[in-house]
Motif scaffolding. Structure first.
Motif, PDB file in Angstrom:
ATOM      1  N   LEU A  85     -11.875   5.861  55.456  1.00 49.53           N
ATOM      2  CA  LEU A  85     -11.356   7.045  55.776  1.00 49.53           C
ATOM      3  C   LEU A  85     -11.019   7.738  54.176  1.00 49.53           C
ATOM      4  CD1 LEU A  85      -8.911   6.610  58.476  1.00 49.53           C
ATOM      5  CD2 LEU A  85     -11.353   6.698  58.674  1.00 49.53           C
ATOM      6  N   TYR A  86     -11.230   8.768  53.945  1.00 46.60           N
ATOM      7  CA  TYR A  86     -11.079   9.482  52.712  1.00 46.60           C
ATOM      8  C   TYR A  86     -10.225  10.856  53.021  1.00 46.60           C
ATOM      9  CZ  TYR A  86     -11.167  12.661  48.722  1.00 46.60           C
ATOM     10  OH  TYR A  86     -10.968  13.570  47.739  1.00 46.60           O
ATOM     11  N   MET A  87      -8.806  10.822  52.825  1.00 40.62           N
ATOM     12  CA  MET A  87      -7.875  11.921  53.197  1.00 40.62           C
ATOM     13  C   MET A  87      -8.551  12.911  52.445  1.00 40.62           C
ATOM     14  SD  MET A  87      -6.889   9.975  55.296  1.00 40.62           S
ATOM     15  CE  MET A  87      -6.148  11.028  56.428  1.00 40.62           C
ATOM     16  N   SER A  88      -8.884  14.110  53.209  1.00 42.38           N
ATOM     17  CA  SER A  88      -9.448  15.350  52.277  1.00 42.38           C
ATOM     18  C   SER A  88      -9.041  16.527  53.009  1.00 42.38           C
ATOM     19  CB  SER A  88     -10.863  15.149  52.282  1.00 42.38           C
ATOM     20  OG  SER A  88     -11.326  16.465  51.432  1.00 42.38           O
ATOM     21  N   VAL A 109      -9.629   1.307  56.061  1.00 40.48           N
ATOM     22  CA  VAL A 109      -9.593   1.244  54.530  1.00 40.48           C
ATOM     23  C   VAL A 109      -9.276   2.778  54.521  1.00 40.48           C
ATOM     24  CG1 VAL A 109     -10.489   1.039  52.407  1.00 40.48           C
ATOM     25  CG2 VAL A 109     -10.995  -0.837  54.119  1.00 40.48           C
ATOM     26  N   VAL A 110      -8.226   3.114  53.757  1.00 43.34           N
ATOM     27  CA  VAL A 110      -7.973   4.389  53.514  1.00 43.34           C
ATOM     28  C   VAL A 110      -8.111   4.790  51.918  1.00 43.34           C
ATOM     29  CG1 VAL A 110      -6.513   6.522  54.063  1.00 43.34           C
ATOM     30  CG2 VAL A 110      -6.638   4.444  55.603  1.00 43.34           C
ATOM     31  N   LEU A 111      -8.795   5.738  51.462  1.00 42.66           N
ATOM     32  CA  LEU A 111      -8.833   6.160  50.142  1.00 42.66           C
ATOM     33  C   LEU A 111      -7.846   7.402  50.005  1.00 42.66           C
ATOM     34  CD1 LEU A 111      -9.788   6.255  47.155  1.00 42.66           C
ATOM     35  CD2 LEU A 111     -12.241   7.413  48.064  1.00 42.66           C
ATOM     36  N   CYS A 112      -7.122   7.405  49.209  1.00 47.40           N
ATOM     37  CA  CYS A 112      -6.393   8.620  48.539  1.00 47.40           C
ATOM     38  C   CYS A 112      -6.765   9.322  47.373  1.00 47.40           C
ATOM     39  CB  CYS A 112      -4.748   8.067  48.519  1.00 47.40           C
ATOM     40  SG  CYS A 112      -4.167   7.431  49.943  1.00 47.40           S
ATOM     41  N   GLY A 113      -7.144  10.412  47.759  1.00 47.16           N
ATOM     42  CA  GLY A 113      -7.654  11.175  46.460  1.00 47.16           C
ATOM     43  C   GLY A 113      -6.302  11.551  45.541  1.00 47.16           C
ATOM     44  N   ARG A 114      -6.577  12.265  44.461  1.00 50.08           N
ATOM     45  CA  ARG A 114      -5.863  13.110  43.419  1.00 50.08           C
ATOM     46  C   ARG A 114      -6.549  14.043  42.946  1.00 50.08           C
ATOM     47  NH1 ARG A 114       0.106  13.288  43.926  1.00 50.08           N
ATOM     48  NH2 ARG A 114       0.287  11.536  45.652  1.00 50.08           N
ATOM     49  N   PHE A 115      -5.894  14.979  41.906  1.00 48.80           N
ATOM     50  CA  PHE A 115      -6.458  15.920  41.111  1.00 48.80           C
ATOM     51  C   PHE A 115      -7.399  16.845  42.084  1.00 48.80           C
ATOM     52  CE2 PHE A 115      -6.253  11.869  38.757  1.00 48.80           C
ATOM     53  CZ  PHE A 115      -5.077  12.155  38.129  1.00 48.80           C
ATOM     54  N   GLU A 116      -8.520  17.028  41.433  1.00 50.58           N
ATOM     55  CA  GLU A 116      -9.388  17.892  42.242  1.00 50.58           C
ATOM     56  C   GLU A 116     -10.315  17.008  43.450  1.00 50.58           C
ATOM     57  OE1 GLU A 116      -9.442  21.261  42.054  1.00 50.58           O
ATOM     58  OE2 GLU A 116      -7.667  20.825  40.664  1.00 50.58           O
ATOM     59  N   GLY A 117     -10.123  15.738  43.624  1.00 54.23           N
ATOM     60  CA  GLY A 117     -10.700  14.946  44.787  1.00 54.23           C
ATOM     61  C   GLY A 117     -11.560  13.843  43.959  1.00 54.23           C
ATOM     62  N   VAL A 118     -12.399  13.393  44.679  1.00 50.82           N
ATOM     63  CA  VAL A 118     -13.313  12.104  44.432  1.00 50.82           C
ATOM     64  C   VAL A 118     -14.581  12.533  44.230  1.00 50.82           C
ATOM     65  CG1 VAL A 118     -13.885  10.188  45.106  1.00 50.82           C
ATOM     66  CG2 VAL A 118     -11.705  10.671  45.656  1.00 50.82           C
ATOM     67  N   ASP A 119     -15.395  11.789  43.296  1.00 49.35           N
ATOM     68  CA  ASP A 119     -16.875  12.290  43.099  1.00 49.35           C
ATOM     69  C   ASP A 119     -17.680  11.898  44.632  1.00 49.35           C
ATOM     70  OD1 ASP A 119     -19.827  11.424  42.562  1.00 49.35           O
ATOM     71  OD2 ASP A 119     -19.206  11.510  40.364  1.00 49.35           O
ATOM     72  N   GLN A 120     -18.294  13.004  45.111  1.00 47.13           N
ATOM     73  CA  GLN A 120     -18.979  12.911  46.510  1.00 47.13           C
ATOM     74  C   GLN A 120     -19.920  11.874  46.476  1.00 47.13           C
ATOM     75  OE1 GLN A 120     -18.091  15.150  48.648  1.00 47.13           O
ATOM     76  NE2 GLN A 120     -19.431  14.032  50.004  1.00 47.13           N
ATOM     77  N   ARG A 121     -20.501  11.234  45.032  1.00 48.01           N
ATOM     78  CA  ARG A 121     -21.612  10.303  45.485  1.00 48.01           C
ATOM     79  C   ARG A 121     -20.854   8.842  45.942  1.00 48.01           C
ATOM     80  NH1 ARG A 121     -23.639  10.797  39.318  1.00 48.01           N
ATOM     81  NH2 ARG A 121     -21.428  10.754  39.007  1.00 48.01           N
ATOM     82  N   ASP A 135      -4.388  22.001  58.198  1.00 49.69           N
ATOM     83  CA  ASP A 135      -5.242  23.057  57.358  1.00 49.69           C
ATOM     84  C   ASP A 135      -4.030  23.613  56.376  1.00 49.69           C
ATOM     85  OD1 ASP A 135      -7.177  23.346  59.113  1.00 49.69           O
ATOM     86  OD2 ASP A 135      -6.456  24.904  60.242  1.00 49.69           O
ATOM     87  N   ALA A 136      -4.064  22.326  55.422  1.00 49.81           N
ATOM     88  CA  ALA A 136      -3.063  22.642  54.286  1.00 49.81           C
ATOM     89  C   ALA A 136      -3.664  21.742  53.336  1.00 49.81           C
ATOM     90  CB  ALA A 136      -1.352  22.522  54.690  1.00 49.81           C
ATOM     91  N   VAL A 137      -3.409  22.024  51.868  1.00 48.34           N
ATOM     92  CA  VAL A 137      -3.432  21.177  51.140  1.00 48.34           C
ATOM     93  C   VAL A 137      -2.421  20.269  50.293  1.00 48.34           C
ATOM     94  CG1 VAL A 137      -4.633  21.148  48.674  1.00 48.34           C
ATOM     95  CG2 VAL A 137      -5.297  22.740  50.255  1.00 48.34           C
ATOM     96  N   LEU A 138      -2.525  19.009  50.207  1.00 54.11           N
ATOM     97  CA  LEU A 138      -1.462  18.165  49.739  1.00 54.11           C
ATOM     98  C   LEU A 138      -1.709  17.844  48.103  1.00 54.11           C
ATOM     99  CD1 LEU A 138      -1.262  15.785  52.656  1.00 54.11           C
ATOM    100  CD2 LEU A 138       0.152  17.841  52.149  1.00 54.11           C
ATOM    101  N   ALA A 139      -0.711  17.351  47.476  1.00 47.71           N
ATOM    102  CA  ALA A 139      -1.087  17.054  46.035  1.00 47.71           C
ATOM    103  C   ALA A 139      -1.869  15.707  46.052  1.00 47.71           C
ATOM    104  CB  ALA A 139       0.460  16.798  45.537  1.00 47.71           C
ATOM    105  N   GLY A 140      -1.834  14.926  47.125  1.00 53.83           N
ATOM    106  CA  GLY A 140      -2.525  13.636  47.020  1.00 53.83           C
ATOM    107  C   GLY A 140      -2.709  13.069  48.470  1.00 53.83           C
TER     108      GLY A 140
END
Length: 243
Positions: A85-88, A109-121, A135-140
């Motif tokens: 799972l990638y939280m996005s 397995v949960v991936l937590c992004g930061r900044f502008e996100g994670v390389d899509q590849r 429907d909201a944007v978090l810092a991470g």
């Protein structure tokens, strides 16, 4: 092996947070009904300064977590294959149906992004499901990860103790939960609905069902519109089980 939630994060110190308290925490620390582990993505950077992000391809503000760093963190895990799972904020909504499916697995397995996100590849190459908690944007992704994990863990037998209480909760059958009341009988001039004090279980059940339908119709018209189809599917499943 209990249900195991593994979190890939830049901030392992954020955990367990609310996952370590009350019945969820007791089920982990004392009963061993589930397990939580964190993996610090920073440990997998090949940059001597520990950088794990770079500027977005094509330009723009912010930074993006690098595919190779995330891949090394993920590929270092052992054990059975689990949903990734990638939280996005752009992911498919977290729903009770998805949670039920994940809770039946060996864990997540949960991936937590930061900044502008994670390389899509790396998301595409490793088969991550993108998941949004609203429907909201978090810092991470850390807070969102806790939401997804708790939603799964509470469905594990023995965690909450009262399995029958799960069946009438919000989303379990496509409707929101009815309102709840307890003592005192009068609070600031407001009374507990008389039917709940009647002792008539049939009338109580009818009142609660009517409240669930009214609340869903008012607050979640999308769920209410889908309710007839849910009833049909439930009826078909019941008849299928009987045969």
């Amino acid at each position: 092996m209990p249900f195991t939630a593994t979190v890939l994060t830049m901030f392992p110190e954020a955990f367990p947070g609310p996952l370590g308290v009350s019945l969820i925490g007791t089920a982990w620390r004392e009963k061993g009904l589930w397990a939580l582990e964190t993996v610090d993505i920073r440990d997998f950077s090949d940059d001597r300064r520990g950088f794990l992000d770079d500027t977005p391809a094509g330009g723009g503000p912010g930074a993006v977590l690098k595919a190779d760093v995330v891949a090394r963190a993920l590929d270092g895990l052992s054990g059975p294959r689990r949903p990734l799972l990638y939280m996005s904020a752009r992911g498919r909504p977290l729903t009770q149906a998805r949670v039920r499916d994940w809770a039946k697995q060996d864990g997540v397995v949960v991936l937590c992004g930061r900044f502008e996100g994670v390389d899509q590849r790396v998301l595409d190459a490793r088969g991550f499901e993108e998941v949004a908690v609203g429907d909201a944007v978090l810092a991470g992704g850390e807070a969102a990860a806790m939401v997804a994990i708790e939603a799964c863990v509470r469905l594990i037998p023995g965690v909450l103790g009262q399995a029958e209480s799960l069946s009438s909760e919000s989303f379990e059958d496509g409707l929101l939960e009815h309102p709840q009341f307890t003592r005192p009988r009068t609070f600031e001039g407001l009374e507990i609905p008389e039917v709940l004090l009647s002792g008539d279980h049939r009338k109580v059940a009818e009142w609660r069902q009517a409240q669930r339908e009214a609340t869903t119709r008012e607050r979640r018209p999308d769920l209410w519109a889908a309710h007839p189809a849910n009833l049909q599917a439930k009826s078909a499943k019941a008849h299928g089980d009987e045969t």
